[in-house]
Design an enzyme around this catalytic site. Structure first.
Site, mmCIF file in Angstrom:
data_model
loop_
_atom_site.group_PDB
_atom_site.id
_atom_site.type_symbol
_atom_site.label_atom_id
_atom_site.label_comp_id
_atom_site.label_asym_id
_atom_site.label_seq_id
_atom_site.Cartn_x
_atom_site.Cartn_y
_atom_site.Cartn_z
ATOM 1 C CD1 TRP A 66 -2.057 -2.286 1.759
ATOM 2 C CD2 TRP A 66 -2.952 -1.292 -0.037
ATOM 3 N NE1 TRP A 66 -3.043 -3.109 1.255
ATOM 4 C CE2 TRP A 66 -3.607 -2.533 0.160
ATOM 5 C CE3 TRP A 66 -3.345 -0.499 -1.121
ATOM 6 C CZ2 TRP A 66 -4.627 -2.984 -0.684
ATOM 7 C CZ3 TRP A 66 -4.365 -0.947 -1.948
ATOM 8 C CH2 TRP A 66 -4.992 -2.169 -1.733
ATOM 9 C CG ASP A 96 -3.167 3.971 4.216
ATOM 10 O OD1 ASP A 96 -4.212 3.827 4.867
ATOM 11 O OD2 ASP A 96 -2.905 3.329 3.174
ATOM 12 C CE LYS A 149 -8.216 -2.355 5.042
ATOM 13 N NZ LYS A 149 -8.445 -3.542 4.252
#
Ligand code: PMP
Length: 358
Positions: free
Chosen positions: A99, A169, A193
């Site tokens: 990511w 992030d 999530k």
């Protein structure tokens, strides 16, 4: 319904209480004879819902008035581009997994980011040590991924970058532990999530950073637009925001972030203990000081055994344990809403499987 234990990495398990509440209340919002999905996003009722959701997050994460909270579309992936577009292209990036690399790729399209640390050569099995990170003096911001969903690593302490804004992030660990928001210029997270369903991304931005945006950036891609309009410049993801509110209320009932963190430490502790006490049958894929409490990754002696492990676990109601296709092995994603009982069941199964297949 027999509810499975859902170890999926995201979208991920939601609290059953929230699903039941949703089912009960989605048809008639606040007894007005219409669903929250049917009313105008500009109605008083929805605006109250949005503001309550913001207040709850502000309270839970202790976010000062120097920051604005935004609810945006486009996933965390859109933030990879919006951040350099709004805050400046010459940024420092710390690369700890897939990511971070995707975030870097977008930053390269917009500007000239610099990689100031990476653990790619070690297959991302750890977070860089402070002495390995060489910050640029003139960076517009420093970007990192606080929890690496695929590789199973997590920052335990964050670097001090002031006065350069730190951007994180936090898609896969927001609200899972106490974080000093004041250390960051911007925090972003896709909801799917720890916050709710897919479809909304939460951005917590220090207000002054939104002023940096050049005139050339289109209206929808400017943080300033969404700040000025309280995330209502266009139609926001109303359903997802509604569910986020229910999840935040659930977190509050669990004792807030502090209560949740305690449970997360216990859940992660149990799983890592099972790995460590397996006399090498299960091998952690990450260094001990970089272990994630959200995504626990491990390998078995060979790939056939891994396949059988996942098959047998699935048959027992333990779902979603297959590691990411780029890494293999097993990954147990145990976000906030994942129940302790599911971790205990997995640990029990791990012990039996090791005994039978040693
Ligand atoms: N960052 C991290 C750490 C992630 O785990 C994910 C998704 N799994 C993303 C970004 C991408 O999020 P989205 O699909 O919302 O764009």
């Amino acid at each position: 319904m027999e509810r499975k234990f859902n170890f999926n990495p995201g979208p991920a398990t939601l609290p059953l209480e929230v699903l039941v509440e949703l089912q009960k209340n989605v048809v008639d919002f606040n007894s007005i004879g219409m669903s929250v999905l049917e009313i105008s996003h500009r109605s008083k009722g929805f605006q109250e819902l949005l503001n309550t959701t913001k207040l709850l997050l502000r309270e839970l994460m202790v976010i000062s008035e120097d920051y604005e909270i935004l609810f945006l579309g486009g996933g965390a992936s859109l933030q990879f581009a919006m951040i350099p577009m709004n805050i400046g292209g010459k940024a420092d990036y710390i690369i700890t997994g897939a990511w971070s690399k995707k975030a870097l790729k977008e930053a390269k399209i917009i500007g000239n980011p610099v990689v100031i640390a990476t653990t790619e050569e070690e297959k991302f099995r750890r977070i860089p040590k402070p002495e390995e990170i060489k910050f640029s003096r003139d960076a517009t911001y420093v970007h990192l991924t606080s929890n690496n969903t695929i590789f199973g690593t997590q920052w335990s302490t964050f670097p001090e970058t002031s006065p350069i804004p730190l951007v994180a992030d936090m898609s896969s660990d927001i609200l899972s532990r106490k974080v000093a928001v004041g250390k960051f210029g911007l925090i972003y997270a896709g909801a799917q999530k720890n916050l709710g369903p897919a479809g909304v991304t939460v951005v917590i931005i220090r207000k002054d950073l939104a002023e940096r945006c050049p005139e050339t950036v289109p209206t929808m891609l400017r943080y300033k637009t969404h700040m000025e309009e309280n995330s209502l410049y266009n139609t926001p993801p109303v359903f997802a925001i509604y569910v986020v509110k229910l999840v935040l209320e659930w977190v509050k009932r669990k004792g807030g972030v502090e209560g949740i963190e305690k449970i997360n430490r216990k859940k992660g502790g149990l799983l890592y203990q099972a790995i460590d006490e397996s006399s090498g049958f299960y091998r952690s894929t990450v260094d001990a000081d970089s272990r994630s409490l959200m995504n626990v990754t491990f390998r078995l002696p060979d790939e056939d055994l891994e396949q059988r492990f996942i098959q047998e676990a699935t048959a027992l109601g333990l779902h979603g344990l297959k590691g990411h296709r780029s890494v293999g092995g097993v990954r147990a994603s145990i976000y906030n809403a994942f129940p302790m009982e599911g971790v205990e069941r997995l640990v029990g199964f791990m012990k039996e499987f090791a005994k039978a297949n040693r």
